[in-house]
Design an enzyme around this catalytic site. Structure first.
Site, PDB file in Angstrom:
ATOM      1  N   GLY A  48      22.134  52.516  51.943  1.00  0.00           N
ATOM      2  CA  GLY A  48      21.934  53.297  50.727  1.00  0.00           C
ATOM      3  C   GLY A  48      20.780  52.781  49.904  1.00  0.00           C
ATOM      4  O   GLY A  48      20.725  51.594  49.555  1.00  0.00           O
ATOM      5  N   GLU A  98      24.609  68.180  30.115  1.00  0.00           N
ATOM      6  CA  GLU A  98      23.152  68.260  30.214  1.00  0.00           C
ATOM      7  C   GLU A  98      22.710  69.568  30.866  1.00  0.00           C
ATOM      8  O   GLU A  98      21.765  70.213  30.409  1.00  0.00           O
ATOM      9  CB  GLU A  98      22.639  67.047  30.996  1.00  0.00           C
ATOM     10  CG  GLU A  98      22.753  65.751  30.201  1.00  0.00           C
ATOM     11  CD  GLU A  98      22.642  64.497  31.052  1.00  0.00           C
ATOM     12  OE1 GLU A  98      22.422  63.414  30.482  1.00  0.00           O
ATOM     13  OE2 GLU A  98      22.804  64.590  32.282  1.00  0.00           O
ATOM     14  N   GLY A 136      19.933  53.860  46.813  1.00  0.00           N
ATOM     15  CA  GLY A 136      20.075  54.178  45.398  1.00  0.00           C
ATOM     16  C   GLY A 136      19.820  52.951  44.544  1.00  0.00           C
ATOM     17  O   GLY A 136      19.194  51.978  44.979  1.00  0.00           O
ATOM     18  N   PHE A 137      20.344  52.959  43.326  1.00  0.00           N
ATOM     19  CA  PHE A 137      20.100  51.843  42.418  1.00  0.00           C
ATOM     20  C   PHE A 137      20.633  50.526  42.981  1.00  0.00           C
ATOM     21  O   PHE A 137      19.954  49.501  42.939  1.00  0.00           O
ATOM     22  CB  PHE A 137      20.749  52.123  41.059  1.00  0.00           C
ATOM     23  CG  PHE A 137      20.051  53.184  40.259  1.00  0.00           C
ATOM     24  CD1 PHE A 137      18.838  52.924  39.644  1.00  0.00           C
ATOM     25  CD2 PHE A 137      20.597  54.445  40.122  1.00  0.00           C
ATOM     26  CE1 PHE A 137      18.183  53.891  38.910  1.00  0.00           C
ATOM     27  CE2 PHE A 137      19.959  55.432  39.386  1.00  0.00           C
ATOM     28  CZ  PHE A 137      18.743  55.154  38.782  1.00  0.00           C
ATOM     29  N   GLY A 138      21.849  50.532  43.520  1.00  0.00           N
ATOM     30  CA  GLY A 138      22.435  49.298  44.028  1.00  0.00           C
ATOM     31  C   GLY A 138      21.668  48.746  45.201  1.00  0.00           C
ATOM     32  O   GLY A 138      21.318  47.557  45.236  1.00  0.00           O
ATOM     33  N   ASP A 197      29.013  52.859  42.813  1.00  0.00           N
ATOM     34  CA  ASP A 197      30.097  53.809  42.567  1.00  0.00           C
ATOM     35  C   ASP A 197      31.308  53.574  43.459  1.00  0.00           C
ATOM     36  O   ASP A 197      32.426  53.960  43.107  1.00  0.00           O
ATOM     37  CB  ASP A 197      29.607  55.242  42.795  1.00  0.00           C
ATOM     38  CG  ASP A 197      28.548  55.667  41.802  1.00  0.00           C
ATOM     39  OD1 ASP A 197      28.248  54.879  40.884  1.00  0.00           O
ATOM     40  OD2 ASP A 197      28.015  56.778  41.939  1.00  0.00           O
TER      41      ASP A 197
END
Length: 455
Positions: free
Chosen positions: A12, A176, A14-16, A315
């Site tokens: 992954g 949003e 993503g941010f992590g 997450d």
């Protein structure tokens, strides 16, 4: 890469995963970052891509470009599909369905979550979520095409269906999206049509709770609700969307009142999340327990019980009620890297401590919320704070400057600089001329793996 050094596989980007790879850049290990899109996507701004403010390139960056100066880190395109804990091997699938194996000494599972339809996967065909670049492009196509199709119809129920937008879930993403669609209708599109009045577009926000933004303080939530009401967003609380179909939805009140049908051709789903398939598979073969959404229980250092070589971050982490936000993923990625460094140094690992850096949500131009401990900001001050936070965490200096410039232009001219949406019509049988994606022609659900994909 040297086979003598520990091998770290990160699943992954993503941010992590990205923050973990960065922290291991100068460590005596060989790192492989596996991602099914090979790009890092700034998910908090996906809704701005979906509603035409920002382009895909402004909220994403190639992982290979991002990590090109990290000599011990390589990135690979592929989707993790199988884990062999005994052999310490991950099997990945290429886009052509062939597979390859990656051996590891340490494994970091940072695969993230996907949109949950609570067992109703057929909803996905008509109600895209907001987790991937594909989702953002699908929503952009649906939102802008809805106005275009309404322009071709005479006044009446059919036109009204196209000018009705239903958003499920009143968390940050739902709020949003709802705010942006109303702002789009009342500002950017207001004077660009002849047969319809875009300002007449209805935006309905459905949620099972009793207020928007339940994770924020009640007073901030109340302010957000007032701003949404002023924009013209219609809110329906204490309900769940029990059916989604081509031409509408069914809403079921939690108090037992009769169900109600809402005629709409545009449904956007932000109501829940669940673990991606690989994470559920990994938990099973690792013998780890999971919660209802598939989050994996971990020890205090974020490693899986009885598998100190496997970390779960972001997450997917099922411990101490850790929130599914970018800050948790970033901190988890840096912590996993720190644990590996301490192992190599013969030191004892430290427990993970999450530091709450606050929450923020954008509603409309000049209105946003920020909550950091006792500090609460709303309105213009919240909007400015929200902007600084998001610019700070965007990857790439070019993306930061480009995004700031786009925001300033949007403020000054009320326009949306990236409203392009692509329909079929190439002549290929799988690309008919339609506002829908090809999967709808067969009535099946689109892929909802939850991983970032390219357009």
């Amino acid at each position: 890469m040297s086979a003598a050094r520990p091998r770290v596989v990160i699943i992954g980007g993503g941010f992590g995963g990205l923050f973990c790879a960065r922290r291991l850049a100068r460590v005596d290990v060989d790192v492989t970052l596996l991602d099914r899109a090979a790009c890092h996507v700034f998910q908090p701004l996906l809704y701005q891509c979906a509603t035409g403010t920002l382009s895909i390139g402004q909220i994403s960056r190639s992982l290979r470009e991002e990590l090109e100066h990290h000599e011990n880190v390589r990135t690979l395109l592929g989707e993790a599909i199988r884990l062999d804990p005994a052999g310490r091997r991950v099997t990945a699938r290429r886009p052509d369905d062939s597979t390859f194996d990656l051996d590891y000494d340490y494994l970091v599972i940072a695969a993230g979550m996907r949109q949950s339809y609570f067992g109703n996967e057929d909803f996905a065909a008509w109600a895209p979520g907001m987790k991937t670049l594909d989702d953002a492009l699908s929503i952009r196509r649906r939102v802008f095409a809805a106005f275009e199709i309404a322009e071709t119809l005479p006044p009446g129920p059919e036109r009204d269906q196209w000018l009705t937008f239903a958003v499920t879930g009143a968390g940050p993403t739902g709020v949003e999206l709802a705010g942006q669609i109303r702002e789009l209708a009342t500002r950017a599109l207001a004077n660009q049509f002849h047969s319809i009045e875009p300002e007449d577009a209805r935006v309905l926000l459905f949620d099972g709770g009793d207020r928007v933004l339940k994770t924020f303080a009640p007073d901030l939530s109340a302010r957000a609700q007032r701003v949404l009401e002023d924009l013209g967003v219609e809110m329906r609380f204490g309900v769940r969307v029990s059916d989604v179909r081509r031409d509408g939805i069914t809403v079921s009140p939690k108090d037992g009142s009769p169900d109600a049908d809402v005629a709409t051709r545009t449904v956007l789903w932000t109501a829940g999340v669940e673990a991606v398939p690989f994470a559920r598979h990994a938990a099973e073969v690792l013998g780890a327990t999971t919660d209802r959404s598939g989050r994996i229980a971990v020890d205090a250092d974020l490693s899986v019980p009885n598998h100190r070589e496997v970390f779960v971050i972001g997450d997917l982490t099922g411990r101490d009620g850790l929130p599914g936000v970018a800050e948790n993923a970033m901190q988890g990625g840096m912590h996993a890297a720190a644990c590996m460094r301490r192992d190599l140094q013969g030191k004892r690992r430290k427990n993970f401590r999450y530091r709450d850096l606050g929450s923020a949500a954008y509603i409309s131009r000049g209105h946003a919320l920020m909550q950091l401990g006792p500090v609460k900001l709303s309105g213009l001050s919240g909007w400015i704070g929200w902007g600084f936070i998001h610019i700070a965490f965007l990857t790439g200096v070019r993306n930061r400057f480009s995004t700031v410039g786009t925001w300033l232009a949007t403020i000054a001219r009320s326009n949306r600089s990236d409203r392009t949406f692509i329909l079929g019509g190439s002549g290929h049988p799988e690309e008919p001329y339609t506002w829908e994606s090809p999967v709808h022609q067969g009535g099946s659900s689109r892929d909802t793996s939850g991983e970032d994909k390219t357009a």
